[in-house]
Scaffold this motif. Sequence first.
Motif, short mmCIF file in Angstrom:
data_model
loop_
_atom_site.label_atom_id
_atom_site.label_comp_id
_atom_site.label_asym_id
_atom_site.label_seq_id
_atom_site.Cartn_x
_atom_site.Cartn_y
_atom_site.Cartn_z
N HIS A 88 4.42 8.15 -4.51
CA HIS A 88 5.31 9.26 -4.18
C HIS A 88 6.34 8.85 -3.13
N ASP A 89 5.86 8.10 -2.13
CA ASP A 89 6.76 7.61 -1.07
C ASP A 89 7.73 6.57 -1.64
N GLU A 123 9.20 -2.23 4.05
CA GLU A 123 9.41 -2.30 5.50
C GLU A 123 9.09 -0.97 6.17
N LEU A 124 9.51 0.12 5.54
CA LEU A 124 9.32 1.44 6.14
C LEU A 124 7.84 1.78 6.30
N PHE A 125 7.05 1.39 5.29
CA PHE A 125 5.64 1.82 5.30
C PHE A 125 4.68 0.71 5.70
N ALA A 126 5.22 -0.43 6.19
CA ALA A 126 4.35 -1.55 6.55
C ALA A 126 3.33 -1.10 7.60
N PHE A 127 2.09 -1.48 7.39
CA PHE A 127 1.05 -1.14 8.37
C PHE A 127 1.01 -2.16 9.50
N ASP A 163 0.83 -1.20 0.00
CA ASP A 163 0.00 0.00 0.00
C ASP A 163 0.87 1.25 0.00
N VAL A 164 2.11 1.10 -0.43
CA VAL A 164 3.01 2.25 -0.39
C VAL A 164 2.62 3.22 -1.50
N HIS A 165 2.39 4.46 -1.11
CA HIS A 165 2.01 5.46 -2.11
C HIS A 165 3.17 5.67 -3.09
N GLN A 188 10.44 8.23 -3.48
CA GLN A 188 11.33 8.91 -2.54
C GLN A 188 12.36 7.94 -1.95
N VAL A 189 11.88 6.75 -1.56
CA VAL A 189 12.79 5.75 -0.99
C VAL A 189 13.77 5.27 -2.07
N GLN A 225 16.81 7.41 -2.76
CA GLN A 225 17.95 7.26 -1.84
C GLN A 225 18.93 6.20 -2.34
#
Lengths: 409, 156
Positions: free
Chosen positions: A347-348, A405-409, A343-345, A351-352, A355
């Motif tokens: 835009h996000d 991993e960063l955006f996991a709910f 479900d990672v947007h 961004q990742v 990097q």
Amino acid sequence: MTIPWNIKEQFPLLSRTVNDKPIVYLDSAASSQKPEAVLSAMDTYYRQVNANVHRGAYTIAAEATEQMETARSDIAKFINAYSANEIIFTKNATEAFNLVARSWGVRNLGPDDAILITDMEHHANIVPWQILAEDRGFEIRWIPLGNDGTLDLTNLDKLLEGVKLCSVTAMSNVLGTLNPIRKISDAAHAAGALMLMDGSQYVPHLPTDVADLDVDFMCFTGHKMCGPTGIGVLWARAEILDAMPPFLGGGEMILDVKKSGFVANEIPHKFEAGTPPIAEIIGLGAAVRFLDSLGMKNIREHEISLTKYAFMKLKECHGDDIQIHGPSDIEKRGGVLSIAYKDVHPHDLSQVLDQHGICVRAGHHCAKPLMRELGVGATARASLYLYNTESDIDILAEALGEAGELFAF
Amino acid sequence: MPGLEDLYREIILDHYRNPRNRGELESPPAHRSEGFNPLCGDEVVLTFTTDGTTITDLKIGGQGCSISQASASMMSAAVLGKSTAEIREITKTFKAMMSIHEGEMAAESDDNATLPQVELPLGDLEALRGVVKFPVRIKCATLPWNALLSGLDEAN
């Protein structure tokens, strides 16, 4: 022959780093990188040849004119046009569409007429028609999306009734779908309509033959095919161009001007008012010679192989967490991968990835009607070109995991 | 080089995963205001009620990236129960943190501009400070705030 393994070395930008990582450029559907051959052609022009074209009898003016007209001939051959005079230089593909709308459209479209476009068009093949329709009152019809990111052509003949122009992208910039242009063109001609093909995503990636595709107009842009920005092309059959009124007025496009009126120049000059972007035209000429030297068939094969690898690798690493929009049959698509990841947007996601030095586009890709049909606000799009490698895909696949991993709910 | 941890602070991810005041009020009677970012397709739909001076209820709808949605969630918590005048001050402070100084040119010729400004505490919103290091994302963070401002203007 295949694409040389070290082809990246011919693209100076691809040796830079981004955020301390080697760049992984996956946004060629937005704009391609430029090879040394194109950069040096433009640089040499400015350093040694620069003069205005089609004016003056002095040596460098003649050389500039000759280089520009050589580019026109090479571009004509590249798409198998009948004659170099059918190549009209514009600012970009968008301007080419606007030229057709404002010149051919104003003369040929009225309240009882219709044009047919599709649900997967870029705004450049939508908005010029909507602007013109406000003045001229014609109808705009849409070929709907079908299954697996393809067009639903079931009712094509019905949709074509009363249509004067059918305008379709040969390859979707969001889904990668390769549309059956010849089939649509045959149906359009049978219905008495002319056929315009948006070649912006197709011409850079596949061998293009306007005679074989049997289209009447084609718009494409230079910067997606290793050429510079600021240069696009409208190709159309000579007899159609001859019958069209001028688009922009000014110098170069006239044979004579009196207080009582003007006499338009012959094609292609009739549609090229003012001093043209000479260096950009020469740059695009160098780009098509570069692509020709690699072979468009080889480029297509390279991209098929890379797209297959990308599907395999992304599924292997991420399984059902990843969805790739558009056709699953690689032969029916180009190397444009619009990705939904968990479900990672988008835009996000981009961004990742940034990097890691990875360049992907996040957004609606100038195709909002299509995004509404797909039911998404945006996608993250990785698009491949001749210089991409399996290693680029590996880096993408790994970096996606971090975003997950960063955006996991 | 700014790292992801500057942008995606834990509190931001918390607001993104567990957005506060999510939903939509019936409008009318509620006021409704929408914001769009044409670049990325993000949208925010605000519905709110006022009693003439303060915002009595506020719900956030729409969809978008973590920054725009977290900013909207934090904004809702920050402005609920506040007066219109207070909300405008908070917005000004927040935008200043985002390096957007509206009316700066005009203020330079204004004698009042030389007076010391009172810094408002922004609470959770401080977590969005790192967005400034990622200029492309500033529009994501300010999207709900601009929608709120235009909603308040219309409500007046």
